[in-house]
Design a protein around this motif. Sequence first.
Motif, mmCIF file in Angstrom:
data_model
loop_
_atom_site.group_PDB
_atom_site.id
_atom_site.type_symbol
_atom_site.label_atom_id
_atom_site.label_comp_id
_atom_site.label_asym_id
_atom_site.label_seq_id
_atom_site.Cartn_x
_atom_site.Cartn_y
_atom_site.Cartn_z
ATOM 1 N N ALA A 104 0.858 -1.186 0.000
ATOM 2 C CA ALA A 104 0.000 0.000 0.000
ATOM 3 C C ALA A 104 0.891 1.232 0.000
ATOM 4 C CB ALA A 104 -0.903 -0.007 1.219
ATOM 5 N N ASP A 105 0.774 2.043 -1.057
ATOM 6 C CA ASP A 105 1.610 3.237 -1.153
ATOM 7 C C ASP A 105 0.819 4.494 -1.503
ATOM 8 O OD1 ASP A 105 1.051 2.866 -3.837
ATOM 9 O OD2 ASP A 105 3.085 2.234 -4.370
ATOM 10 N N GLY A 106 -0.506 4.362 -1.650
ATOM 11 C CA GLY A 106 -1.345 5.522 -1.908
ATOM 12 C C GLY A 106 -1.267 6.090 -3.315
ATOM 13 N N ARG A 107 -0.520 5.420 -4.195
ATOM 14 C CA ARG A 107 -0.428 5.925 -5.571
ATOM 15 C C ARG A 107 -1.768 5.786 -6.284
ATOM 16 N NH1 ARG A 107 4.156 3.006 -8.610
ATOM 17 N NH2 ARG A 107 3.515 1.315 -7.265
ATOM 18 N N PRO A 108 -2.039 6.699 -7.232
ATOM 19 C CA PRO A 108 -3.281 6.605 -7.999
ATOM 20 C C PRO A 108 -3.295 5.350 -8.877
ATOM 21 C CG PRO A 108 -2.060 8.621 -8.569
ATOM 22 C CD PRO A 108 -1.243 7.867 -7.592
ATOM 23 N N VAL A 109 -4.477 4.754 -9.001
ATOM 24 C CA VAL A 109 -4.697 3.580 -9.844
ATOM 25 C C VAL A 109 -5.890 3.899 -10.736
ATOM 26 C CG1 VAL A 109 -5.329 1.130 -9.867
ATOM 27 C CG2 VAL A 109 -3.902 2.028 -8.018
ATOM 28 N N LYS A 110 -5.785 3.521 -12.010
ATOM 29 C CA LYS A 110 -6.890 3.757 -12.928
ATOM 30 C C LYS A 110 -6.904 2.644 -13.962
ATOM 31 C CE LYS A 110 -9.009 7.568 -15.431
ATOM 32 N NZ LYS A 110 -8.899 8.976 -15.778
ATOM 33 N N PHE A 111 -8.100 2.106 -14.223
ATOM 34 C CA PHE A 111 -8.233 1.084 -15.254
ATOM 35 C C PHE A 111 -9.650 1.094 -15.798
ATOM 36 C CE2 PHE A 111 -8.942 -0.901 -11.155
ATOM 37 C CZ PHE A 111 -10.127 -1.597 -11.330
ATOM 38 N N SER A 112 -9.780 0.596 -17.019
ATOM 39 C CA SER A 112 -11.089 0.541 -17.667
ATOM 40 C C SER A 112 -11.722 -0.826 -17.448
ATOM 41 C CB SER A 112 -10.959 0.822 -19.163
ATOM 42 O OG SER A 112 -10.126 -0.152 -19.767
ATOM 43 N N GLY A 113 -13.014 -0.889 -17.674
ATOM 44 C CA GLY A 113 -13.714 -2.161 -17.540
ATOM 45 C C GLY A 113 -15.022 -2.165 -18.301
ATOM 46 N N TRP A 128 -20.990 -10.466 -15.897
ATOM 47 C CA TRP A 128 -19.697 -10.900 -16.417
ATOM 48 C C TRP A 128 -18.883 -9.629 -16.578
ATOM 49 C CZ3 TRP A 128 -24.439 -12.481 -17.797
ATOM 50 C CH2 TRP A 128 -24.731 -13.836 -17.662
ATOM 51 N N ILE A 129 -17.695 -9.618 -15.980
ATOM 52 C CA ILE A 129 -16.911 -8.389 -15.950
ATOM 53 C C ILE A 129 -15.504 -8.637 -16.482
ATOM 54 C CG2 ILE A 129 -16.157 -8.697 -13.567
ATOM 55 C CD1 ILE A 129 -16.552 -5.709 -13.190
ATOM 56 N N GLU A 130 -15.022 -7.697 -17.252
ATOM 57 C CA GLU A 130 -13.649 -7.707 -17.757
ATOM 58 C C GLU A 130 -13.034 -6.365 -17.397
ATOM 59 O OE1 GLU A 130 -12.039 -10.244 -19.124
ATOM 60 O OE2 GLU A 130 -13.819 -11.536 -19.138
ATOM 61 N N ARG A 131 -11.827 -6.436 -16.818
ATOM 62 C CA ARG A 131 -11.129 -5.214 -16.415
ATOM 63 C C ARG A 131 -9.729 -5.211 -16.999
ATOM 64 N NH1 ARG A 131 -12.242 -6.219 -10.164
ATOM 65 N NH2 ARG A 131 -11.244 -8.104 -10.830
ATOM 66 N N ALA A 132 -9.188 -4.040 -17.223
ATOM 67 C CA ALA A 132 -7.817 -3.899 -17.692
ATOM 68 C C ALA A 132 -6.870 -3.933 -16.489
ATOM 69 C CB ALA A 132 -7.662 -2.616 -18.499
ATOM 70 N N ALA A 133 -7.005 -4.968 -15.677
ATOM 71 C CA ALA A 133 -6.227 -5.074 -14.444
ATOM 72 C C ALA A 133 -4.745 -5.290 -14.712
ATOM 73 C CB ALA A 133 -6.777 -6.209 -13.577
ATOM 74 N N LEU A 134 -4.414 -6.067 -15.728
ATOM 75 C CA LEU A 134 -3.002 -6.306 -16.036
ATOM 76 C C LEU A 134 -2.300 -4.997 -16.362
ATOM 77 C CD1 LEU A 134 -0.600 -8.171 -16.509
ATOM 78 C CD2 LEU A 134 -1.422 -8.506 -18.845
ATOM 79 N N GLU A 135 -2.938 -4.161 -17.137
ATOM 80 C CA GLU A 135 -2.351 -2.880 -17.476
ATOM 81 C C GLU A 135 -2.167 -2.014 -16.227
ATOM 82 O OE1 GLU A 135 -4.811 -4.398 -19.041
ATOM 83 O OE2 GLU A 135 -4.258 -4.498 -21.154
ATOM 84 N N ALA A 136 -3.147 -2.008 -15.341
ATOM 85 C CA ALA A 136 -3.052 -1.238 -14.105
ATOM 86 C C ALA A 136 -1.925 -1.766 -13.220
ATOM 87 C CB ALA A 136 -4.382 -1.259 -13.348
ATOM 88 N N TYR A 137 -1.821 -3.079 -13.133
ATOM 89 C CA TYR A 137 -0.744 -3.695 -12.352
ATOM 90 C C TYR A 137 0.614 -3.290 -12.920
ATOM 91 C CZ TYR A 137 2.426 -7.328 -10.682
ATOM 92 O OH TYR A 137 3.485 -7.983 -10.137
ATOM 93 N N ARG A 138 0.758 -3.390 -14.235
ATOM 94 C CA ARG A 138 2.031 -3.036 -14.866
ATOM 95 C C ARG A 138 2.389 -1.578 -14.604
ATOM 96 N NH1 ARG A 138 1.353 -6.264 -20.565
ATOM 97 N NH2 ARG A 138 2.117 -8.275 -19.781
ATOM 98 N N ASP A 139 1.392 -0.694 -14.628
ATOM 99 C CA ASP A 139 1.643 0.717 -14.330
ATOM 100 C C ASP A 139 2.190 0.882 -12.921
ATOM 101 O OD1 ASP A 139 0.817 1.536 -16.840
ATOM 102 O OD2 ASP A 139 -1.154 2.243 -16.157
ATOM 103 N N LEU A 140 1.645 0.136 -11.973
ATOM 104 C CA LEU A 140 2.086 0.259 -10.581
ATOM 105 C C LEU A 140 3.488 -0.301 -10.365
ATOM 106 C CD1 LEU A 140 -1.170 -0.584 -8.641
ATOM 107 C CD2 LEU A 140 0.037 1.592 -8.642
ATOM 108 N N VAL A 141 3.821 -1.404 -11.002
ATOM 109 C CA VAL A 141 5.141 -2.022 -10.764
ATOM 110 C C VAL A 141 6.239 -1.409 -11.606
ATOM 111 C CG1 VAL A 141 4.176 -4.216 -9.947
ATOM 112 C CG2 VAL A 141 4.774 -3.954 -12.364
#
Length: 143
Positions: A104-113, A128-141
């Motif tokens: 937890a670092d408080g950085r902003p996170v944003k993704f589409s779904g 049924w839900i699809e999210r761009a979670a991989l892209e959001a994860y990659r942005d954070l790391v």
Amino acid sequence: MSNDVTPSRQAEELATAFLSRVWNGTANDLGAIDELMAEDYEIHSAMKTIRGRDAFRQWVSDFQTLLRNARNEILEVFANAAGDRVVSRWMCSGFNNGIFGLPADGRPVKFSGIAIWRVENGRLAECWIERAALEAYRDLVSD
């Protein structure tokens, strides 16, 4: 919800109410789940199925803990003519509080779904839900 509108419009209003009330930053209304979802509501997300309103409410609460001030900006909502299917496209944002198992670092996170719902008896019954979670994860790391 209005009774003098088409089934398609009623489904759109239902999805919009869910996105606006449950995913509304610091004023999330988890009580709206009881009003808007069928008792045996199911959501299919990330190859996992959550069954029942209580389990879904806990899933939302857990997610909102990991993504502080989680909010959805509604980009588009539309339904079929029968009103038994409704689709939403949205942008989720918040602040990292341990999402994706990261510190937890408080950085902003944003993704589409995109969410596709089945509507039954005036309530959201399945999603049924699809999210761009991989892209959001990659942005954070990558920062």
